[in-house]
Design a protein around this motif. Structure first.
Motif, PDB file in Angstrom:
ATOM      1  N   GLN A 102      -5.595   2.387  -7.583  1.00 44.63           N
ATOM      2  CA  GLN A 102      -4.758   1.944  -8.709  1.00 44.63           C
ATOM      3  C   GLN A 102      -5.626   1.790  -9.970  1.00 44.63           C
ATOM      4  N   GLY A 124      -5.181  -2.073  -5.500  1.00 47.60           N
ATOM      5  CA  GLY A 124      -6.088  -1.218  -4.747  1.00 47.60           C
ATOM      6  C   GLY A 124      -7.048  -0.489  -5.656  1.00 47.60           C
ATOM      7  N   CYS A 182     -10.528  -5.316  -0.578  1.00 50.71           N
ATOM      8  CA  CYS A 182      -9.904  -4.394  -1.525  1.00 50.71           C
ATOM      9  C   CYS A 182      -9.812  -3.007  -0.906  1.00 50.71           C
ATOM     10  N   GLU A 191      -2.684 -13.599  -8.312  1.00 56.09           N
ATOM     11  CA  GLU A 191      -2.356 -13.607  -6.875  1.00 56.09           C
ATOM     12  C   GLU A 191      -3.382 -14.438  -6.098  1.00 56.09           C
ATOM     13  N   GLN A 231      -0.899  -9.449   1.914  1.00 54.91           N
ATOM     14  CA  GLN A 231      -1.160  -8.130   1.313  1.00 54.91           C
ATOM     15  C   GLN A 231      -0.825  -8.169  -0.175  1.00 54.91           C
ATOM     16  N   LEU A 232      -1.687  -7.594  -1.002  1.00 57.23           N
ATOM     17  CA  LEU A 232      -1.458  -7.531  -2.443  1.00 57.23           C
ATOM     18  C   LEU A 232      -1.352  -6.080  -2.872  1.00 57.23           C
ATOM     19  N   SER A 233      -0.568  -5.841  -3.890  1.00 53.41           N
ATOM     20  CA  SER A 233      -0.450  -4.462  -4.387  1.00 53.41           C
ATOM     21  C   SER A 233      -1.549  -4.192  -5.415  1.00 53.41           C
ATOM     22  N   ARG A 282       2.220  -5.503  10.797  1.00 54.84           N
ATOM     23  CA  ARG A 282       2.663  -6.462   9.775  1.00 54.84           C
ATOM     24  C   ARG A 282       2.114  -7.827  10.155  1.00 54.84           C
ATOM     25  N   SER A 313      -5.210   1.439  -1.584  1.00 53.34           N
ATOM     26  CA  SER A 313      -3.988   1.233  -2.370  1.00 53.34           C
ATOM     27  C   SER A 313      -3.497  -0.217  -2.331  1.00 53.34           C
ATOM     28  N   HIS A 314      -4.018  -0.972  -1.379  1.00 56.27           N
ATOM     29  CA  HIS A 314      -3.631  -2.379  -1.271  1.00 56.27           C
ATOM     30  C   HIS A 314      -4.875  -3.220  -1.031  1.00 56.27           C
ATOM     31  N   SER A 315      -4.723  -4.494  -1.301  1.00 58.86           N
ATOM     32  CA  SER A 315      -5.791  -5.438  -0.948  1.00 58.86           C
ATOM     33  C   SER A 315      -5.200  -6.506  -0.048  1.00 58.86           C
ATOM     34  N   TYR A 316      -6.088  -7.161   0.650  1.00 64.88           N
ATOM     35  CA  TYR A 316      -5.633  -8.175   1.615  1.00 64.88           C
ATOM     36  C   TYR A 316      -6.410  -9.459   1.384  1.00 64.88           C
TER      37      TYR A 316
END
Lengths: 377, 224
Positions: free
Chosen positions: A229, A226, A202, A290, A222-224, A96, A205-208
């Motif tokens: 998605q 991906g 990217c 975001e 972290q972004l939801s 985290r 399932s997630h991007s940062y």
């Protein structure tokens, strides 16, 4: 053998110069390894790189020494890697990363103040975790300070370290992905001068979002959002199989109309590309929101300095036209992050060098491998 | 938590874990140096021990051989001494044998005895210190040459080879005895005559003289 070459060999250094540790990233489906070295002129260049797919899942691999060791052996023997020192990072789900503000006035030092904050944010006792941090803003006494903190479950850290140790590797450092990205982008910025840079990694399932100011890591978020998605949405909206969607995305991308490499594309192809973009627009708008929020935060933290550039990397970055679409939506320069091979060149090992997968696959492994090769000043 | 500065890097390797394995690595490194050194040292020690043991064994064998040689040399010396002694005794025996025989001596002495006036009771025939005990009554039985058991004791002394006869006897009177002695001196085979003792002995109707006498005979082996 000449005397100089012999001395290099004795010191464990290649004739070209000192090689760094092996950067090792346990990606979602593949293990990525990279090793860099300095040539006779002090220029950093690749010594070896490899990407090998897992036979099962990453979790299965990490829980089985018998699976991991042969894979590692194959990867190391596939290219001229030297030594067993590695710099690696935990899989994204096991770490985290958070930005925290803290008041150091009441604490013995910054570390104690950070721990004090983290105690209230973590479940269980602090002894269950491994915590490290990077100061972001260090104001005077009494002012709120800012740090990026990396936290991982101690048991998971030890499990990974033991897996590596029993496989014959010596872990020089256990980092986080953003730190590796920061190092790579910083090496790239050296050629362009210091910049405020936002990197969007990217993932599946997630991007940062990783925000750098010069060589400072300001933010990792972290972004939801991906790639999967987006694929799932296209499959459901267009009633197509995942394979067909991926093929279409790969062929025409999301911005074929402005793609200089697709000038001879048929109208159907152009329409397909436009349809894909239209379908994905809501997701992209949310994604851009975001990003803009992050940009505002950076502007605040850098006291009004603009973000000069946005680098795009990861699965979505490999989509044709993804950079141009985002550039139009965000209104700052958006570039696909150059591949590490483009940044550093392949040096003396061209014969054994090949880019087997997407250019961005080796970004984190290369960033990890840069530790010790480039200074962090 | 690791120390961090503005330029530090994130590192999630726990300090205690890193320290532990750093120590283990150092130990392994030293062990990788020390163990071969110890092995080499041990091998050298063993080799030296074996070499030393081998040398000691050789020295021991040489000493044993030297001891045997020394013993043999001593034995040879002793045997030579024995041989010398035997040779000397042989020479002596030869000399002794070359002297006059007892019968000749009696003949010589008999010639000097005045008839019926001197008679012998006992006599002892001696030659060169070797006792030749003859039968006091039988002069014809010859004589015995007795070699001393302890030849070592006398081996270093010069032998005085002397043939003499001790006689205990009786004479009619001193004049007779004197005549007898005088006649003995007249014999060329007689070297010396010593009257050791005389004593008068009386009987009912006469007196006689008891005497002890030593007669030294001249012989070819008369020297030492």
């Amino acid at each position: 053998m000449q005397l100089g070459a012999m001395m290099h060999k004795l010191r464990g250094v290649s004739p070209g110069g000192a090689q760094g540790p092996i950067g090792l990233e346990l990606g979602r489906d593949q293990i990525h390894l990279a090793q860099l070295q300095r040539d006779a002129h002090g220029e950093v260049q690749f010594r070896a790189q490899a990407s090998l797919p897992y036979s099962g899942t990453r979790e299965e691999l990490l829980s089985s020494q018998r699976r991991f060791k042969p894979l590692l052996k194959r990867a190391l023997s596939s290219a001229p890697f030297t030594g067993r020192r590695v710099v690696t990072c935990l899989p994204p789900g096991d770490t985290r990363i958070m930005s925290i503000t803290y008041d150091a006035s009441g604490a013995r030092d910054d570390g104690a103040a950070v721990l004090q904050v983290m105690r209230s944010r973590l479940e269980g006792t602090l002894e269950d975790y491994v915590i490290d941090y990077l100061p972001v803003r260090s104001g005077s006494k009494g002012e709120q300070r800012l740090a990026v903190v990396a936290v991982a479950r101690r048991e998971k850290v030890i499990r990974l370290l033991e897996l590596f140790r029993r496989s014959g590797l010596e872990v020089e450092a256990l980092e986080i992905g953003p730190a590796a990205i920061k190092r790579l982008v910083s090496a790239l910025s050296t050629k362009r001068g210091p910049e405020n840079v936002l990197i969007i990694n990217c993932g599946h399932s997630h991007s940062y979002l990783t925000m750098l100011s010069g060589r400072r890591l300001l933010l990792d978020q972290q972004l939801s959002f991906g790639e999967q998605q987006l694929i799932d949405r296209l499959c459901s909206e267009l009633d197509m199989s995942e394979e067909a969607v991926r093929m279409a995305v790969h062929r025409v991308g999301i911005d074929a109309k402005f793609d200089p490499e697709l000038t001879d594309l048929s109208n159907t192809g152009l329409e397909t590309s436009q349809v894909i973009l239209d379908v994905l627009k809501p997701n992209l708008l949310a994604f851009v929101d975001e990003i803009k929020r992050a940009l505002r935060y950076v502007t605040y933290e850098t006291r009004g300095e603009p973000v000069h550039r946005l680098y795009l990397m990861g699965g979505f970055a490999d989509w044709r036209g993804s950079d141009r679409v985002l550039r139009r939506m965000i209104d700052i320069p958006v570039e696909k992050l150059p591949s590490p091979q483009e940044i550093f060149g392949t040096g003396i090992n061209d014969s054994g060098f090949s880019i087997r997968n997407g250019a961005s696959n080796l970004v984190i492994a290369t960033g990890l491998a840069l530790r010790g090769i480039v200074t962090n000043e | 938590m690791n120390d961090n500065t503005l330029t530090a890097e994130i590192d999630l390797v726990p300090n205690d874990y890193r320290t532990h394995f750093a120590k283990v690595r150092i130990l392994k490194r030293y062990a990788s140096i020390l163990i071969p050194l110890l092995l080499v040292g041990g091998l050298l020690y063993t080799a030296l021990r074996y070499y030393t043991w081998d040398l000691e064994r050789e020295v021991e064998a040489l000493q044993q051989r030297t001891l045997v040689s020394s013993q043999q040399r001593d034995q040879i010396t002793n045997l030579r001494k024995v041989a010398d002694e035997f040779q000397r005794q042989l020479t002596m025996l030869g000399r002794l044998r070359s002297g006059g025989q007892a019968l000749d001596m009696f003949t010589t002495i008999d010639r000097a005895i005045p008839p019926g006036d001197v008679w012998f009771r006992t006599w002892t025939f001696r030659r060169a210190g070797f006792v030749i005990k003859g039968d006091t009554s039988e002069v014809n039985r010859g004589y015995f040459v007795v070699i001393p058991a302890n030849s070592e004791a006398s081996s270093s002394e010069p032998w005085q080879i002397e043939t003499h006869m001790d006689i205990k006897g009786q004479a009619r009177d001193h004049s007779t005895l004197s005549t007898f002695v005088q006649k003995l001196f007249d014999q060329p085979q007689i070297q010396d005559v010593r009257v050791v003792n005389t004593a008068r002995r009386s009987y009912e109707n006469t007196n006689i003289i008891d005497f002890d006498m030593r007669i030294v005979v001249r012989s070819a082996a008369g020297g030492s």
